[in-house]
Design an enzyme around this catalytic site. Structure first.
Site, PDB file in Angstrom:
ATOM      1  N   PRO B 224       0.843  -1.216   0.000  1.00 31.79           N
ATOM      2  CA  PRO B 224       0.000   0.000   0.000  1.00 31.79           C
ATOM      3  C   PRO B 224       0.870   1.254   0.000  1.00 31.79           C
ATOM      4  O   PRO B 224       1.325   1.714   1.045  1.00 31.79           O
ATOM      5  CB  PRO B 224      -0.822  -0.140   1.287  1.00 31.79           C
ATOM      6  CG  PRO B 224      -0.016  -1.042   2.160  1.00 31.79           C
ATOM      7  CD  PRO B 224       0.794  -1.935   1.279  1.00 31.79           C
ATOM      8  N   ASP B 402       5.545   2.364   2.549  1.00 29.07           N
ATOM      9  CA  ASP B 402       4.693   1.194   2.786  1.00 29.07           C
ATOM     10  C   ASP B 402       3.871   1.482   4.036  1.00 29.07           C
ATOM     11  O   ASP B 402       4.406   1.523   5.149  1.00 29.07           O
ATOM     12  CB  ASP B 402       5.592  -0.040   2.979  1.00 29.07           C
ATOM     13  CG  ASP B 402       4.781  -1.318   3.167  1.00 29.07           C
ATOM     14  OD1 ASP B 402       3.563  -1.225   3.420  1.00 29.07           O
ATOM     15  OD2 ASP B 402       5.393  -2.404   3.055  1.00 29.07           O
ATOM     16  N   HIS B 403       2.573   1.685   3.848  1.00 32.46           N
ATOM     17  CA  HIS B 403       1.741   2.111   4.969  1.00 32.46           C
ATOM     18  C   HIS B 403       1.605   1.019   6.037  1.00 32.46           C
ATOM     19  O   HIS B 403       1.199   1.295   7.168  1.00 32.46           O
ATOM     20  CB  HIS B 403       0.347   2.545   4.473  1.00 32.46           C
ATOM     21  CG  HIS B 403      -0.222   3.698   5.256  1.00 32.46           C
ATOM     22  ND1 HIS B 403      -0.166   3.777   6.627  1.00 32.46           N
ATOM     23  CD2 HIS B 403      -0.848   4.837   4.835  1.00 32.46           C
ATOM     24  CE1 HIS B 403      -0.749   4.894   7.034  1.00 32.46           C
ATOM     25  NE2 HIS B 403      -1.166   5.571   5.962  1.00 32.46           N
ATOM     26  N   ARG B 404       1.960  -0.199   5.679  1.00 34.98           N
ATOM     27  CA  ARG B 404       1.909  -1.260   6.687  1.00 34.98           C
ATOM     28  C   ARG B 404       2.982  -1.042   7.746  1.00 34.98           C
ATOM     29  O   ARG B 404       2.877  -1.526   8.867  1.00 34.98           O
ATOM     30  CB  ARG B 404       2.120  -2.628   6.019  1.00 34.98           C
ATOM     31  CG  ARG B 404       1.033  -2.995   5.024  1.00 34.98           C
ATOM     32  CD  ARG B 404       1.396  -4.241   4.233  1.00 34.98           C
ATOM     33  NE  ARG B 404       2.659  -4.098   3.507  1.00 34.98           N
ATOM     34  CZ  ARG B 404       3.145  -5.001   2.676  1.00 34.98           C
ATOM     35  NH1 ARG B 404       2.487  -6.133   2.471  1.00 34.98           N
ATOM     36  NH2 ARG B 404       4.284  -4.803   2.049  1.00 34.98           N
ATOM     37  N   VAL B 405       4.024  -0.325   7.380  1.00 36.37           N
ATOM     38  CA  VAL B 405       5.169  -0.141   8.284  1.00 36.37           C
ATOM     39  C   VAL B 405       5.250   1.293   8.799  1.00 36.37           C
ATOM     40  O   VAL B 405       5.578   1.533   9.953  1.00 36.37           O
ATOM     41  CB  VAL B 405       6.491  -0.507   7.555  1.00 36.37           C
ATOM     42  CG1 VAL B 405       7.691  -0.348   8.476  1.00 36.37           C
ATOM     43  CG2 VAL B 405       6.430  -1.930   7.010  1.00 36.37           C
TER      44      VAL B 405
END
Lengths: 339, 430
Positions: B224, B402-405
């Site tokens: 993402p 990376d929006h997960r991180v």
């Protein structure tokens, strides 16, 4: 082989002289040093040599040591072999190695086998020298490359310099060697100039020289085609291909160790040999490499030879027949899967 | 001994294949190279060849049947042989092989023959691989069965192993440097067939181009992405750089603006460790080393494309060393090509198009990184400083994240640190 001393040319005085001068200097110095050494051949004395290699030698050494012979290769080669067996150290000039074919019996059937067949009673310390390979529109019968034909015979040594410096160093070593030495020159290189050390200068047999360092492909060659390889390497460098050029200097003995060392680094090898491909030094190098470097090769050993036809007379065909720089470039690209 | 033909691996990502059509029937005589069947994979329909001469003794599955890789599908015998002695010749055993799930996307029909789909023919034929490639595969832990060789006849050669090792980070990289995103994403095949119209020209896709396609499709379709930009005042840095380069010139050192950016970003990792991290599915891995990747474009005569050269432990290196490393790697990339060791293990990447006069752009994250910084050129603009309109030099930089991180506020804080480093460049010297 007699003891040889390696002299670093960078440590002694050098000057620029021609290939033919380098050959003469080696012969002259050895004749001054050793009274057993003498030169014979067609036109070597009064005419100063068909290619002026022996220019002035008659004046210095006189007709007992610089000997004009009849046009009879079989006769004078056989006579010289007899002299060598009896303790002299002859240098036999063939105007062209093409003409040595009529002396095949003495030079192949007698000289290289003498030590073996006489049970060690007779050696044969002799140097056969002359022009080898295409001299430039001399036609098929006068353009012989004898590397493939003669290197097949055990008992002889085969030397093939690519530059004036090696011409002197290898000729000196050849004259001092106790075995028959086949010394291959090229009419096309006799006028080549280069820095050559003065004084005693010996290049040992069986030691290849890295003429250009590189990382991507090993080019193995000897004699005149080494210069084609250097041209090809310069061309390929423009494409980002870095070639290592090995000048073998002697075909027998063959310095396979130096080739192996280079191919372990590059993983690719192209052998450039002006003799015909079938049963040639090039095929011998490929065979030995496949034995010693099998796990280091990313492609089979590629070879560039003279085309498998009699040497053409026409200028353009002769150029295309030879292992020229363009053909070497094509082989390297193909070997590196970049064709 | 009859030979059992098994479902071959026709692509890196293939798990199962469907026999669309048999080109032979039982009793037919075949020679090596003959087409046995059309096989549909996750990506394409390809012709499957035999590597053996003989007679088709048995077809073990029918047209339309889908079976896993390695499942026996036919038996080829030489005249007079008993087909039943071939291993796996029992159709019952074949049908018990697990079938893989249906493909996720519409397969593209590819015409033409796949001469050598993978290095290892599953029917027991010898792998076609150069000796040095075989040795390197063992040393680097590369599975040659998954490779498609680029040499003649599909021979796997040295460069295939090098690019495979670079792609997977090889077996030699520390575990934390391994790509954590499974390499199962489909290659960049369009969902509709592409038709070459009149005047069109086809260009063969190099191994590198395929790698770029696969990795970036994987990145853009699974990570993402979002972007955060900031503008930096470059005047103090350019002044310092000019002074340093004048002093360093006799030593042959010339610092680029990019060298300062590499050091600024690397130093900022100490305060912002999530920028030096990878998403690992159920956890986040924060790497122990700061290895900054620098995207290097390759000249057309080397086939074009780009590679990421890695400056290792960039947080521990001074500007001079970063500059020397970068220049050496770029030179090597553009002449001899980088080795796997030069490309493995980046933990953060910088892409700089400033030298091409680009003002700003966005980049795609280089997996398994969590961020990439896209830098434009340092350009003179009218700026307001201390309430006064004047001329200043500024550089626009855009982070892709990376929006997960990394969340937006974290990105803003990281850029603020980088800005502080660049706008107070003396701190980069210590």
């Amino acid at each position: 082989m007699s003891t040889v001393t390696v002299i670093d040319p960078t440590m002694s005085a050098t000057r620029e002289i021609e290939f033919r001068d380098a050959l003469r200097e080696a012969m002259t110095q050895e004749m001054r040093r050793d009274p057993r050494v003498f030169l014979l051949g067609e036109e070597v004395a009064q005419y100063n040599g068909a290619y002026k290699v022996s220019k002035g030698m008659l004046d210095e050494f006189g007709p007992r040591r610089i000997i004009d012979t009849p046009i009879s290769e079989s006769g004078f080669a056989g006579m010289a072999i007899g002299a060598a067996m009896m303790g002299l150290r002859p240098i036999v000039e063939f105007m062209s190695w093409s003409f040595s074919l009529v002396a095949a019996d003495p030079i192949l059937n007698n000289a290289p086998k003498m030590l073996y067949m006489s049970g060690g009673q007779f050696g044969c310390p002799i140097v056969f020298r002359g022009n080898d390979g295409a001299g430039g529109q001399l036609g098929s019968t006068h353009s012989w490359c004898v590397e493939g034909l003669f290197s097949n015979v055990p008992g002889l040594k085969m030397v093939i310099p690519s530059c004036p410096e090696d011409a002197k160093g290898l000729m000196t070593t050849a004259i001092r060697d106790d075995d028959p030495v086949f010394f291959l020159e090229s009419e096309r290189m006799l006028g080549m100039k280069g820095h050559v050390p003065e004084g005693d200068y010996l290049v040992p047999f069986g030691q290849a020289k890295v003429r250009r360092e590189g990382t991507d492909c090993t080019l193995v060659s000897f004699g005149r085609p080494v210069n084609f390889c250097l041209d090809a390497a310069a061309e390929l460098a423009k494409e980002g291909i870095s070639c290592e050029v090995l000048d073998m200097r002697t075909i027998r003995p063959l310095d396979i160790d130096s080739i192996v060392r280079s191919v372990r680094k590059t993983n690719y090898c192209v052998v450039v040999d002006q003799s015909w491909s079938f049963g040639s030094p090039g095929s011998e190098v490929a065979s030995q490499l496949h034995q010693h470097c099998f796990d280091d090769l990313d492609n089979f050993v590629h070879r560039v030879h003279s085309a498998d036809v009699p040497t053409p007379y026409a200028f353009n065909l002769e150029q295309e027949y030879l292992p020229n720089a363009r053909r070497i470039c094509e082989a390297v690209r193909s070997c590196l899967y970049r064709a | 001994m009859p030979t059992t033909v098994t479902m071959p691996r026709l692509s890196d990502t293939m798990e199962a294949g469907t026999v669309i059509k048999w080109h032979v029937k039982e009793g037919d005589t075949v020679a090596s190279g003959d087409v046995l069947a059309d096989v549909e994979t996750d990506k394409a329909t390809m012709e499957m060849q035999t590597y053996d001469d003989g007679v088709v003794a048995k077809l073990l599955i029918g047209a339309g049947d889908r079976v896993a890789i390695g499942t026996p599908i036919a038996v080829i015998a030489v005249d007079g042989e008993d087909a039943s002695s071939a291993s796996g010749a029992n159709p019952a055993a074949a049908s018990s092989a697990p079938a893989a799930p249906a493909p996720a996307e519409t397969p593209v029909v590819v015409t033409g023959t796949v001469v050598m789909p993978s290095a290892h023919a599953d029917n027991g034929a010898r792998a076609r691989i150069s000796p040095v490639a075989r040795r390197m595969a063992e040393e680097l832990g590369v599975d040659i069965n998954s490779l498609r060789g680029s040499g003649p006849g599909g021979r796997v050669i040295k460069r295939d192993i090098e690019s495979a090792a670079a792609r997977t980070s090889g077996g030699t990289a520390p575990a934390s440097m391994m790509p954590v995103v499974a390499a199962s994403a489909p290659a960049a095949a369009p969902s509709l067939p592409v038709v070459a119209g009149p005047g069109a020209r086809e260009v063969a896709v190099s191994g590198m181009r395929q790698t770029i396609a696969r990795r970036l499709v994987e990145s853009k379709s699974t990570i993402p992405h979002y972007q955060v930009s900031m503008r930096f005042n470059m005047d103090p840095l350019l002044e310092l750089r000019k002074m340093l380069n004048a002093q360093l010139e006799p030593q042959g050192v010339k610092l680029s603006v990019n060298d300062f950016i590499v050091r600024s970003c690397a130093l900022a990792m100490a305060q912002h460790p999530y920028f030096n991290a990878s998403w690992a599915g159920d956890r986040i891995i924060i790497h122990g080393e700061v290895n900054v990747g620098v995207a290097v474009s390759l000249p057309a005569e080397r086939g074009g494309g780009l590679v990421v050269a890695v400056i290792r432990n960039a947080d521990q290196k001074g500007l001079r060393q970063i500059s020397l490393d970068t220049r050496a790697l770029a030179e090597k990339a553009r002449t001899r090509g980088l080795g796997p060791e030069d490309m493995m293990g980046a933990t953060f990447t910088i892409s700089n198009l400033g030298m091409y006069g680009v003002d700003n752009f966005t980049a795609i994250i280089n997996p398994p990184n969590s961020a990439i910084l896209a830098c434009g050129a340092a350009v003179e603009r009218p700026v307001v400083r201390g309430g006064q309109l004047c001329v200043g030099t500024e550089l626009d930089a855009t982070l892709s994240l990376d929006h997960r991180v990394i969340d937006g506020a974290m990105a803003a804080e990281y850029l603020t640190t980088v800005r502080h480093n660049l706008e107070n460049p003396a701190t980069l010297l210590v």
